[in-house]
Write a protein that holds these residues in place. Structure first.
Motif, PDB file in Angstrom:
ATOM      1  N   TYR A 169      25.061  71.273  17.973  1.00 12.45           N
ATOM      2  CA  TYR A 169      26.452  71.658  17.718  1.00 12.45           C
ATOM      3  C   TYR A 169      27.353  71.251  18.874  1.00 12.45           C
ATOM      4  CZ  TYR A 169      30.547  74.416  16.596  1.00 12.45           C
ATOM      5  OH  TYR A 169      31.834  74.798  16.326  1.00 12.45           O
ATOM      6  N   LEU A 170      26.803  71.331  20.097  1.00 11.54           N
ATOM      7  CA  LEU A 170      27.623  71.062  21.279  1.00 11.54           C
ATOM      8  C   LEU A 170      27.605  69.594  21.708  1.00 11.54           C
ATOM      9  CD1 LEU A 170      26.564  74.196  23.353  1.00 11.54           C
ATOM     10  CD2 LEU A 170      28.737  73.880  22.177  1.00 11.54           C
ATOM     11  N   SER A 171      26.768  68.795  21.082  1.00 16.12           N
ATOM     12  CA  SER A 171      26.606  67.431  21.589  1.00 16.12           C
ATOM     13  C   SER A 171      27.639  66.471  20.993  1.00 16.12           C
ATOM     14  CB  SER A 171      25.206  66.913  21.287  1.00 16.12           C
ATOM     15  OG  SER A 171      25.111  66.669  19.910  1.00 16.12           O
ATOM     16  N   ASN A 174      27.437  60.246  19.423  1.00 17.27           N
ATOM     17  CA  ASN A 174      26.396  59.227  19.605  1.00 17.27           C
ATOM     18  C   ASN A 174      25.042  59.830  19.927  1.00 17.27           C
ATOM     19  OD1 ASN A 174      27.907  56.994  19.018  1.00 17.27           O
ATOM     20  ND2 ASN A 174      28.527  56.632  21.134  1.00 17.27           N
ATOM     21  N   LEU A 176      24.071  62.795  19.170  1.00 17.48           N
ATOM     22  CA  LEU A 176      23.618  63.494  17.962  1.00 17.48           C
ATOM     23  C   LEU A 176      22.966  62.505  16.989  1.00 17.48           C
ATOM     24  CD1 LEU A 176      23.625  66.223  16.515  1.00 17.48           C
ATOM     25  CD2 LEU A 176      25.823  65.643  15.535  1.00 17.48           C
ATOM     26  N   LYS A 177      23.593  61.335  16.899  1.00 12.92           N
ATOM     27  CA  LYS A 177      23.067  60.296  16.020  1.00 12.92           C
ATOM     28  C   LYS A 177      21.658  59.875  16.466  1.00 12.92           C
ATOM     29  CE  LYS A 177      26.439  57.415  15.445  1.00 12.92           C
ATOM     30  NZ  LYS A 177      27.241  56.216  15.675  1.00 12.92           N
ATOM     31  N   MET A 178      21.510  59.697  17.790  1.00  9.87           N
ATOM     32  CA  MET A 178      20.215  59.273  18.327  1.00  9.87           C
ATOM     33  C   MET A 178      19.154  60.338  18.082  1.00  9.87           C
ATOM     34  SD  MET A 178      21.328  57.423  21.813  1.00  9.87           S
ATOM     35  CE  MET A 178      19.993  56.326  22.152  1.00  9.87           C
ATOM     36  N   THR A 180      19.195  62.700  15.737  1.00  9.58           N
ATOM     37  CA  THR A 180      18.923  62.813  14.296  1.00  9.58           C
ATOM     38  C   THR A 180      17.952  61.731  13.861  1.00  9.58           C
ATOM     39  OG1 THR A 180      21.182  63.579  14.049  1.00  9.58           O
ATOM     40  CG2 THR A 180      20.055  63.022  12.029  1.00  9.58           C
ATOM     41  N   MET A 181      18.181  60.541  14.370  1.00  4.57           N
ATOM     42  CA  MET A 181      17.294  59.410  14.058  1.00  4.57           C
ATOM     43  C   MET A 181      15.874  59.713  14.541  1.00  4.57           C
ATOM     44  SD  MET A 181      17.546  56.187  12.991  1.00  4.57           S
ATOM     45  CE  MET A 181      16.721  54.614  13.163  1.00  4.57           C
TER      46      MET A 181
ATOM     47  N   ASN B 140      35.339  71.743  14.569  1.00  3.72           N
ATOM     48  CA  ASN B 140      34.831  71.651  15.934  1.00  3.72           C
ATOM     49  C   ASN B 140      35.788  70.813  16.771  1.00  3.72           C
ATOM     50  OD1 ASN B 140      33.321  71.045  18.262  1.00  3.72           O
ATOM     51  ND2 ASN B 140      31.404  71.053  17.126  1.00  3.72           N
ATOM     52  N   LEU B 142      35.254  69.141  19.278  1.00  6.86           N
ATOM     53  CA  LEU B 142      34.647  67.896  19.770  1.00  6.86           C
ATOM     54  C   LEU B 142      35.064  66.695  18.925  1.00  6.86           C
ATOM     55  CD1 LEU B 142      30.973  68.948  20.562  1.00  6.86           C
ATOM     56  CD2 LEU B 142      32.703  68.250  22.196  1.00  6.86           C
ATOM     57  N   PHE B 266      19.422  54.273   9.422  1.00 10.11           N
ATOM     58  CA  PHE B 266      19.365  55.733   9.446  1.00 10.11           C
ATOM     59  C   PHE B 266      17.976  56.088   8.923  1.00 10.11           C
ATOM     60  CE2 PHE B 266      20.113  60.044   7.852  1.00 10.11           C
ATOM     61  CZ  PHE B 266      20.595  60.604   9.014  1.00 10.11           C
ATOM     62  N   GLY B 267      17.154  56.586   9.819  1.00 11.79           N
ATOM     63  CA  GLY B 267      15.763  56.829   9.434  1.00 11.79           C
ATOM     64  C   GLY B 267      15.063  55.497   9.217  1.00 11.79           C
ATOM     65  N   GLY B 322      28.068  51.489  15.125  1.00 16.39           N
ATOM     66  CA  GLY B 322      28.172  52.911  15.475  1.00 16.39           C
ATOM     67  C   GLY B 322      27.939  53.228  16.934  1.00 16.39           C
ATOM     68  N   PHE B 323      27.832  52.205  17.787  1.00 16.61           N
ATOM     69  CA  PHE B 323      27.643  52.436  19.224  1.00 16.61           C
ATOM     70  C   PHE B 323      28.573  51.535  20.030  1.00 16.61           C
ATOM     71  CE2 PHE B 323      23.758  54.047  17.383  1.00 16.61           C
ATOM     72  CZ  PHE B 323      23.576  55.227  18.100  1.00 16.61           C
ATOM     73  N   PHE B 332      19.031  53.221  20.737  1.00 17.41           N
ATOM     74  CA  PHE B 332      18.958  53.849  19.411  1.00 17.41           C
ATOM     75  C   PHE B 332      17.811  53.238  18.608  1.00 17.41           C
ATOM     76  CE2 PHE B 332      20.485  53.512  14.920  1.00 17.41           C
ATOM     77  CZ  PHE B 332      20.458  54.852  14.605  1.00 17.41           C
TER      78      PHE B 332
END
Lengths: 333, 393
Positions: A169-171, A174, A176-178, A180-181, B140, B142, B266-267, B322-323, B332
């Motif tokens: 939640y706090l991250s 990018n 978060l994406k890494m 999640t992957m 959020n 962020l 993704f995955g 995306g980067f 990644f």
């Protein structure tokens, strides 16, 4: 033929199946590549040739990783089951994977510099696995009941998942994406250049596990009996945790958390080989673990053009019913 | 209005009086029947008037011209906004808005004084109408780019509600907002019943499902009507439509078609935009050759990395990985370095602007197209600084 001879024959048979699994795994890729190109990719490698790259950088490391990950997690599961004298123990259930996940989450999403080294991901996964392994070991001294220990392992998993959610939640996007992957789990991220490092650590953990086969057999009789046989329980417990943390942390770092293999494969091995002898169980878990994950990855590759399945989903889809079967069978006994 | 008053106030009043009379006097059976008949006839007349009105609304001229899932029909002081389901094409929500004071739950009086918005694109649209101060809640901080909104969050004037589907209802009610705008997903918002009871209208927004860049941008009209600034919203949209179409027209005269790859892994899979998707449309308008332009579907195509690699060997550009840097990109997934555009050093991404892209790209499609044209056709569309994009180095 005696049981021992039968088991040795079975082990040999499984070893023969492994190259066949390699052929099937190689053929399961979406792009069709002939065997002549396969050999060219090794003997006359051309870095501008896509098919050569696919062979050397995509399919080969993927197969090796499937073998290493399957073997490592199965052997870890077997050692945990013996240590806690519980057939439902495993690195995933006891929260060792969760420890790795938590520390990888900290490493990827908080930007704490200590974890930002080249091997930051691996070291954080190893540290996490080791800390959670020690916690579960410490608790096992107090809690003798197997079910209670499993519940505590599950609670540790939930606790670390909750912390990971807060970090997520706090991250920033990018990171978060890494993460999640990573958490989806995959065998295709490892490069051929990383294989030697992974293999060295794998061999160290595996040789260490084989080194303690005798004490593991003594553990089957019970801790008191093992002590009477002159085995230092404390030392062996710590060694099991160290080797389990090393192997689990290593695989989790590179492939993400992979569920159910550590739990399902050792039980399957015990059913097939009908023995408690770790001289058979350990190599059998190693080979069947590798075959199991290779099979799961073949399914991932074959279904990829239609349904993108993460490896973790396939291992759970096959592993969970197996575990339910083991539990029902055990209750029936 | 007259009908509503007649049905709900005048007629029940007389009916009540008549029944009272019946109690006080000796009235024959036919007197009762008279009242009942009168009620039935009047109801039928009024119902037919109501149906006529409904018919008028559904056949009226739709203000939204590009948006597939938004229908706006103006009729006098009343505006009917219909949110259509992308899955079925049926009306999912109907919103009757009016600037007049109407005290029934079927109407929403505008301008709405406060609203909670659960997507960055909603913030962007409100910012274009200078209505950021109408925001009472977001998910959020962020993900916020708008400075005014960030200041309001700092001063605790705007509440952070957390994840879109799990917002704390009490915290939302505390903001006293009148509307909650969320990204539609085909079902009612999780707390819709409670929120409706508390007079908070939950409004689905399907801008993210639109297939035309201008259709996405046209959802600004929804915010225009909600804030009472529909005229400004229309003017703004007309301006961007003009700019977008002018760029598209200019690009269509180009002769070369550079090749491009879009998206990332993704995955296990690479989700490439399908041929009829919003992203594919933008690429088409930017006059490029996209490998999967002829595929069916409006969403994404799950493709293996091996397939992407072999299909895009000679592809020149890679857009939206995306980067912001190659270092992060390869961290990644290290095998991305084997892709054709990486070896040609032509990778562009929106992460330069980060939250600005997520907030404003939906409402500024002409700027995305302008960036694309400068990236793919630098000679014909030279530009010193890209607006959303930057080269990934």
């Amino acid at each position: 033929m005696t049981r021992q001879k039968q088991n040795k024959f079975l082990l040999l048979l499984l070893l023969v199946i492994l190259p066949i699994a390699f052929v099937c795994h190689f053929a399961a890729g979406e792009i069709s590549i002939s065997w002549s190109i396969f050999s060219d990719a090794w003997f006359f490698f051309d870095s501008s040739n896509t098919e050569h790259i696919i062979v050397r950088e995509f399919r080969f490391p993927r197969f090796i990783m499937a073998c290493l990950a399957g073997s490592a997690l199965s052997v870890c599961g077997l050692m945990m089951q013996t240590l806690f004298n519980n057939p439902l123990a495993g690195p995933y259930i006891l929260g060792i994977n969760s420890g790795s996940s938590l520390f990888v989450a900290i490493s990827l999403m908080t930007g704490i510099s200590i974890f930002q080294s080249d091997f930051g991901l691996v070291s954080s996964a190893l540290i996490g696995a080791f800390i959670f392994g020690l916690i579960i070991l410490a608790i096992s001294f107090k809690v003798k009941q197997g079910v209670s220990l499993l519940l505590i392992g599950l609670m540790l998993g939930s606790f670390s998942s909750a912390l990971v959610s807060v970090i997520q939640y706090l991250s920033e996007a990018n990171s978060l994406k890494m993460f999640t992957m990573w958490i989806m789990g995959s065998l295709q991220e490892v490069e051929s250049g990383q294989l030697p490092f992974i293999s060295v650590l794998f061999l160290f953990g595996m040789l260490g596990s084989f080194f303690i086969i005798k004490p593991l057999n003594a553990f089957v009789l019970g801790e008191t009996e093992a002590e009477l046989l002159g085995i230092s329980i404390r030392k062996i417990r710590l060694l099991i945790i160290v080797f389990t943390a090393l192997l689990t942390g290593l695989i989790t770092a590179y492939c993400g958390p992979i569920a159910f293999i550590g739990l399902a494969v050792p039980n399957l091995v015990k059913i097939i080989f009908k023995t408690q002898d770790h001289r058979i169980l350990l190599p059998a878990s190693l080979i069947i673990g590798a075959l199991f994950l290779v099979l799961c990855d073949i399914i991932v590759q074959l279904t990829a053009p239609w349904i993108p399945l993460p490896i973790n989903a396939v291992t759970s889809l096959i592993g969970a019913p197996m575990v339910i079967y083991f539990i029902v069978k055990r209750l029936a006994q | 209005m007259k009908h509503v008053k007649l049905v709900f106030i005048t007629f029940p009043k007389y009916l009540f009086m008549a029944l009272m009379l019946k109690k006080s006097r000796t009235v024959d059976y036919f007197y009762d029947m008279k009242i009942l008949s009168l009620f039935v006839i009047l109801s039928a007349v009024l119902f037919s008037c109501d149906s006529q009105k409904k018919k008028d609304i559904s056949t009226g001229e739709n203000v939204a011209r590009y948006a597939k899932y938004l229908r706006i029909i103006e009729k006098g002081n009343l505006t009917t906004i219909e949110i259509l389901s992308p899955e079925t094409g049926e009306v999912e929500q109907t919103l009757n808005v009016s600037k007049e004071m109407i005290k029934t739950s079927h109407f929403l009086q505008v301008p709405v004084s406060k609203m909670a918005v659960l997507s960055s694109t909603h913030v962007g649209m409100l910012s274009k109408l200078n209505e950021i101060d109408k925001i009472a809640g977001i998910t959020n901080r962020l993900y916020v780019y708008n400075k005014e909104l960030l200041e309001s969050i700092e001063k605790d004037k705007v509440v952070e509600l957390g994840e879109e589907g799990q917002i704390p209802v009490e915290a939302l009610l505390k903001t006293k907002c009148q509307a909650l705008i969320y990204s539609g997903f085909g079902k009612q918002y999780p707390h819709q019943k409670q929120l409706n009871a508390a007079m908070v209208r939950c409004i689905a927004n399907y801008d993210w499902r639109e297939l035309h860049p201008l259709g996405k941008a046209e959802w600004i009209l929804l915010f225009g009507y909600l804030t009472g600034k529909e005229k400004q919203a229309k003017l703004y949209f007309d301006k961007i439509e003009k700019e977008y179409l002018a760029l598209e027209e200019k690009a269509s005269k180009l002769k070369n078609f550079p090749t491009v790859l879009e998206g990332n892994l993704f995955g296990e899979s690479w989700f490439a935009p399908a041929g009829a998707s919003f992203k594919a449309k933008l690429l088409k308008d930017a006059h490029v050759r996209y490998q999967y332009a002829d595929t069916k579907g409006t969403g994404s195509l799950p493709l293996t990395l091996e397939k992407i690699l072999s299909d895009n060997l000679d592809t020149e550009h890679w857009i939206n990985p995306g980067f912001p840097t190659k270092e992060k990109l390869f961290a990644f997934h290290p095998k991305l370095k084997y892709l054709g555009p990486v070896t040609k050093n032509k990778i562009f991404d929106f992460s330069k602007s980060g939250n600005r892209y997520w907030e404003l790209s939906a409402i500024e499609p002409q700027k995305i197209l302008s960036d694309y044209l400068s990236i793919f056709h630098p000679t014909e569309f030279p530009k010193e600084n890209l607006y959303f994009y930057q080269e990934v180095k």
